[in-house]
Every structure is written in C-alpha cells, then in structure tokens.
Design a protein around this motif. Structure first.
Motif, mmCIF file in Angstrom:
data_model
loop_
_atom_site.group_PDB
_atom_site.id
_atom_site.type_symbol
_atom_site.label_atom_id
_atom_site.label_comp_id
_atom_site.label_asym_id
_atom_site.label_seq_id
_atom_site.Cartn_x
_atom_site.Cartn_y
_atom_site.Cartn_z
ATOM 1 N N ASP A 198 0.830 -1.195 0.000
ATOM 2 C CA ASP A 198 0.000 0.000 0.000
ATOM 3 C C ASP A 198 0.873 1.256 0.000
ATOM 4 O OD1 ASP A 198 -2.288 1.460 -0.010
ATOM 5 O OD2 ASP A 198 -2.731 1.229 2.122
ATOM 6 N N THR A 199 0.316 2.350 -0.544
ATOM 7 C CA THR A 199 1.020 3.627 -0.583
ATOM 8 C C THR A 199 0.736 4.403 0.689
ATOM 9 O OG1 THR A 199 0.747 3.679 -2.973
ATOM 10 C CG2 THR A 199 1.344 5.732 -1.913
ATOM 11 N N TYR A 200 1.795 4.939 1.290
ATOM 12 C CA TYR A 200 1.657 5.715 2.518
ATOM 13 C C TYR A 200 2.108 7.143 2.284
ATOM 14 C CZ TYR A 200 0.827 1.506 5.213
ATOM 15 O OH TYR A 200 0.289 0.361 5.710
ATOM 16 N N GLU A 201 1.462 8.074 3.003
ATOM 17 C CA GLU A 201 1.876 9.468 3.006
ATOM 18 C C GLU A 201 2.183 9.845 4.441
ATOM 19 O OE1 GLU A 201 -1.069 11.912 1.238
ATOM 20 O OE2 GLU A 201 -0.876 10.992 -0.727
ATOM 21 N N CYS A 202 3.410 10.136 4.728
ATOM 22 C CA CYS A 202 3.863 10.514 6.075
ATOM 23 C C CYS A 202 3.510 9.444 7.098
ATOM 24 C CB CYS A 202 3.294 11.866 6.481
ATOM 25 S SG CYS A 202 3.807 13.203 5.415
ATOM 26 N N GLY A 203 3.595 8.182 6.723
ATOM 27 C CA GLY A 203 3.353 7.093 7.648
ATOM 28 C C GLY A 203 1.895 6.715 7.809
ATOM 29 N N LEU A 204 0.983 7.428 7.157
ATOM 30 C CA LEU A 204 -0.440 7.130 7.241
ATOM 31 C C LEU A 204 -0.948 6.636 5.891
ATOM 32 C CD1 LEU A 204 -1.565 10.304 9.183
ATOM 33 C CD2 LEU A 204 -1.202 8.027 10.108
ATOM 34 N N PRO A 205 -1.967 5.793 5.891
ATOM 35 C CA PRO A 205 -2.530 5.365 4.609
ATOM 36 C C PRO A 205 -3.084 6.569 3.835
ATOM 37 C CG PRO A 205 -3.324 3.968 6.376
ATOM 38 C CD PRO A 205 -2.580 5.103 7.016
ATOM 39 N N ALA A 206 -2.973 6.515 2.517
ATOM 40 C CA ALA A 206 -3.435 7.616 1.672
ATOM 41 C C ALA A 206 -4.956 7.708 1.723
ATOM 42 C CB ALA A 206 -2.968 7.412 0.247
ATOM 43 N N PRO A 207 -5.522 8.919 1.839
ATOM 44 C CA PRO A 207 -6.978 9.058 1.905
ATOM 45 C C PRO A 207 -7.672 8.745 0.591
ATOM 46 C CG PRO A 207 -5.941 11.219 1.863
ATOM 47 C CD PRO A 207 -4.843 10.201 1.966
ATOM 48 N N GLU A 208 -6.987 8.872 -0.506
ATOM 49 C CA GLU A 208 -7.582 8.577 -1.810
ATOM 50 C C GLU A 208 -6.524 7.900 -2.678
ATOM 51 O OE1 GLU A 208 -6.934 12.868 -3.909
ATOM 52 O OE2 GLU A 208 -8.637 12.641 -2.563
ATOM 53 N N PRO A 209 -6.922 7.291 -3.765
ATOM 54 C CA PRO A 209 -5.925 6.625 -4.632
ATOM 55 C C PRO A 209 -4.876 7.625 -5.130
ATOM 56 C CG PRO A 209 -8.144 6.015 -5.278
ATOM 57 C CD PRO A 209 -8.280 7.089 -4.250
ATOM 58 N N ILE A 210 -3.650 7.190 -5.131
ATOM 59 C CA ILE A 210 -2.537 8.033 -5.542
ATOM 60 C C ILE A 210 -2.221 7.763 -7.008
ATOM 61 C CG2 ILE A 210 -0.101 8.584 -5.159
ATOM 62 C CD1 ILE A 210 -1.931 9.405 -2.878
ATOM 63 N N ILE A 211 -2.144 8.832 -7.780
ATOM 64 C CA ILE A 211 -1.703 8.729 -9.167
ATOM 65 C C ILE A 211 -0.320 9.367 -9.222
ATOM 66 C CG2 ILE A 211 -2.129 9.412 -11.545
ATOM 67 C CD1 ILE A 211 -5.113 9.545 -10.827
ATOM 68 N N ALA A 212 0.679 8.556 -9.399
ATOM 69 C CA ALA A 212 2.057 9.055 -9.404
ATOM 70 C C ALA A 212 2.365 9.669 -10.762
ATOM 71 C CB ALA A 212 3.022 7.927 -9.106
ATOM 72 N N SER A 213 2.515 10.979 -10.774
ATOM 73 C CA SER A 213 2.893 11.661 -12.003
ATOM 74 C C SER A 213 3.999 12.658 -11.680
ATOM 75 C CB SER A 213 1.694 12.383 -12.612
ATOM 76 O OG SER A 213 1.252 13.408 -11.756
ATOM 77 N N VAL A 214 5.000 12.641 -12.510
ATOM 78 C CA VAL A 214 6.127 13.542 -12.330
ATOM 79 C C VAL A 214 6.223 14.395 -13.580
ATOM 80 C CG1 VAL A 214 8.620 13.679 -11.986
ATOM 81 C CG2 VAL A 214 7.301 11.877 -10.884
ATOM 82 N N ASN A 215 6.402 15.677 -13.375
ATOM 83 C CA ASN A 215 6.508 16.584 -14.494
ATOM 84 C C ASN A 215 7.763 16.286 -15.300
ATOM 85 O OD1 ASN A 215 6.228 18.693 -16.221
ATOM 86 N ND2 ASN A 215 6.255 20.302 -14.665
ATOM 87 N N PHE A 216 7.666 16.357 -16.616
ATOM 88 C CA PHE A 216 8.804 16.086 -17.491
ATOM 89 C C PHE A 216 9.923 17.089 -17.274
ATOM 90 C CE2 PHE A 216 11.047 16.815 -21.500
ATOM 91 C CZ PHE A 216 11.609 15.572 -21.658
#
Length: 111
Positions: free
Chosen positions: A37-55
């Motif tokens: 699972d994806t975590y944010e600051c040690g807590l589960p993410a409140p919504e699905p995470i879409i990993a996008s990085v700017n080019f």
C-alpha cells in the motif's frame, strides 16, 4: 594482460551470480496488501494516488548529466596535453553541447 582481464570478468560474474542466487534462496516471500500500500507521512493515503512527475524535472536531470559528461571530457582534454586530433573532438563536443544548453536558456521547456 588479457588473461588477467578474463579472470577478473569471470570472477566478477561468478560473484554477482552467487549473490543473486543467495538473495533468491534467503529472501522472504510474504506478499501482503498492507506492505504494498502507498503511505503518506506514515499514514494510509486518503484517496488513490496517481504518481505523475513533471517532465521538466527529467529534462533538467538530462541536462545535468550532459554537463557532467562535459566536465569529465574537459578534464580528459586537459590531461591529454593538447593532442590536435583530440582538440577537434573537444571543439565538436562543445558545440554539440551548446544545443540543449541554448534550448534551456531561451526557455524551450516552458508550457
């Protein structure tokens, strides 16, 4: 001389292969949904995470790598003590390096 190189390559290949086999044999295999699972600051993410990085960040990383290679090339040129054939390669490489640098300087990656 070639014999030493072949021995080195074979030893390094066998060392890499043995370490890989050791990791396959010893590594625990216990997949669990909580571990993946994806975590944010040690807590589960409140919504699905879409990993996008700017080019833009990749673009600057590529330019950094190009400038780093240029720095190594300049050092090699200074060590080469001015061989004429190497000097022309140095000039050509410097001119080719100016293309992406000038593209960045005029703001080519703005949207």
């Amino acid at each position: 001389m070639l014999y030493n190189f072949i021995v080195f390559v074979v030893v390094m290949f066998l060392a890499g292969l043995s370490l890989w086999l050791l990791s396959v044999a010893v590594a625990p295999r216990d997949p669990h949904p909580v571990k993946e699972d994806t975590y944010e600051c040690g807590l589960p993410a409140p919504e699905p995470i879409i990993a996008s990085v700017n080019f833009q960040y990749y673009f600057y990383a590529i330019i950094f790598i190009a400038m780093d290679i240029a720095g190594v090339f300049f050092v090699l040129y200074s060590i080469g003590k001015g061989d004429p054939k190497f000097g022309w390669i140095f000039i050509l490489f410097s001119l080719l390096l100016m293309i992406p640098l000038s593209y960045i300087m005029v703001g080519g990656n703005r949207r």
